[in-house]
Design a protein around this motif. Structure first.
Motif, short mmCIF file in Angstrom:
data_model
loop_
_atom_site.label_atom_id
_atom_site.label_comp_id
_atom_site.label_asym_id
_atom_site.label_seq_id
_atom_site.Cartn_x
_atom_site.Cartn_y
_atom_site.Cartn_z
N GLY A 1 -2.46 4.05 -33.63
CA GLY A 1 -1.53 3.66 -32.57
C GLY A 1 -0.19 3.21 -33.09
N GLY A 2 0.82 3.40 -32.27
CA GLY A 2 2.17 3.01 -32.66
C GLY A 2 2.97 4.20 -33.16
N LEU A 3 4.12 3.88 -33.74
CA LEU A 3 5.08 4.92 -34.11
C LEU A 3 5.61 4.67 -35.52
CD1 LEU A 3 6.79 7.36 -32.93
CD2 LEU A 3 8.54 5.65 -32.37
N ARG A 4 5.86 5.76 -36.24
CA ARG A 4 6.52 5.68 -37.55
C ARG A 4 7.82 6.48 -37.45
NH1 ARG A 4 2.92 7.74 -40.37
NH2 ARG A 4 1.98 5.83 -41.22
N VAL A 5 8.93 5.82 -37.74
CA VAL A 5 10.24 6.48 -37.72
C VAL A 5 10.80 6.47 -39.14
CG1 VAL A 5 12.55 6.51 -36.72
CG2 VAL A 5 10.62 5.66 -35.37
N THR A 6 11.20 7.64 -39.60
CA THR A 6 11.73 7.77 -40.96
C THR A 6 13.13 8.37 -40.92
OG1 THR A 6 9.49 8.13 -41.82
CG2 THR A 6 11.32 8.73 -43.26
N VAL A 7 14.07 7.70 -41.56
CA VAL A 7 15.44 8.19 -41.68
C VAL A 7 15.73 8.46 -43.16
CG1 VAL A 7 17.88 7.64 -41.39
CG2 VAL A 7 16.24 6.95 -39.63
N ARG A 8 16.13 9.69 -43.46
CA ARG A 8 16.53 10.06 -44.82
C ARG A 8 18.02 10.33 -44.84
NH1 ARG A 8 11.26 11.81 -44.88
NH2 ARG A 8 10.15 11.37 -46.82
N LEU A 9 18.72 9.66 -45.75
CA LEU A 9 20.17 9.83 -45.90
C LEU A 9 20.48 10.21 -47.34
CD1 LEU A 9 21.37 6.62 -44.01
CD2 LEU A 9 21.21 8.95 -43.09
#
Length: 278
Positions: free
Chosen positions: A266-274
């Protein structure tokens, strides 16, 4: 009568398509048949450009329609409140002022979010060195009272993560992600985990939160403007439906990538690659 020029018809078709596009018609396609020569290559490139333009215009039209609808809502509520107050002079004016203040605040938040989104899309900002890990710490520190109010724990880990961009926009990105993780969480005993790390040529920010199980098809729409995830658990203020859309815009403006994925359990994983700083 002289000999017929071999490419008169392809040139005419391309010219006609260009004329229609100049007049605002983007749905027309050349679809030039025949062998793969320079005219065919030009026609195919022109068709691809028209398809991208048509998709972009359609996206902008949808966004404008959604924005107009969202902005109209607080104005309609304000009008209704004032009409009710005018018809009931005995009503407590303090209650009216409080409700008008709440509605007005939401309208201001939405307007500022739209301006921020526009600024990111236009890449109208100065780039300078930024440590993503420091922004993560600042965002979590700012939002810690909100997390404690909801009985959530926040864990922040990670070392120096240097990139190049707008400190203000990247802080907004990080703050939006942490805020999103807090308000879309379990009603009690939930958690948020914020991590930063470096990879070859990139820095990575990951924000995870506990919550209910999310369907992949719902997760795929969460970064679209005005998508609030109506099936997700939420508490308190719902925002303006632009949080993850702004994150996506800021990420793309910094030549990065945004990935959303449901967490196991459950829940969310957010990944930002810069891109990492040189």
């Amino acid at each position: 009568m002289g000999p017929r020029r071999p490419h008169a018809r392809p040139a005419t078709r391309i010219t006609e398509a260009a004329r229609k596009a100049a007049n605002g018609s983007l749905s027309h396609r050349i679809r030039l048949p025949g062998r793969q020569d320079e005219f065919r290559e030009l026609a195919d490139s022109f068709d691809a450009m028209l398809a991208r333009l048509e998709a972009h215009v359609a996206e902008q039209q949808r966004f404008a329609a959604n924005a107009s609808h969202e902005l109209r809502t607080p104005l309609a509520i304000t009008q209704t409140l004032l009409e009710v107050a005018r018809g009931d002079l005995e009503r407590d004016p303090g209650e009216l002022v409080d409700r008008l203040h709440t509605v007005n605040t939401r309208a201001i938040d939405l307007t500022e979010a739209l301006l921020l989104l526009s600024r990111a899309d236009a890449r109208a900002f100065t780039r300078e060195p930024v440590d993503l890990s420091l922004l993560a710490e600042e965002a979590t520190e700012t939002l810690l009272p909100l997390a404690e109010e909801r009985g959530l724990t926040i864990e922040t880990t990670g070392g120096e993560s240097p990139t190049v961009g707008s400190p203000a926009l990247l802080l907004q990105l990080t703050t939006n992600l942490v805020h999103n993780a807090i308000v879309h969480n379990l009603p009690e005993q939930g958690s948020v985990r914020v991590t930063t790390r470096t990879e070859p040529g990139a820095v990575v920010l990951t924000v995870e939160n506990t919550g209910e199980n999310l369907a992949p098809d719902l997760v795929a729409t969460l970064a679209e403007p005005f998508q609030r995830g109506t099936r997700r658990a939420r508490a308190g203020r719902t925002g303006v439906g632009l949080g993850l859309a702004i994150v996506d815009s800021i990420t793309r403006a910094h030549d990065g990538t945004l990935t959303l994925a449901p967490r196991r359990g459950g829940g969310l994983r957010v990944t930002v690659r810069l891109p990492a700083a040189d």
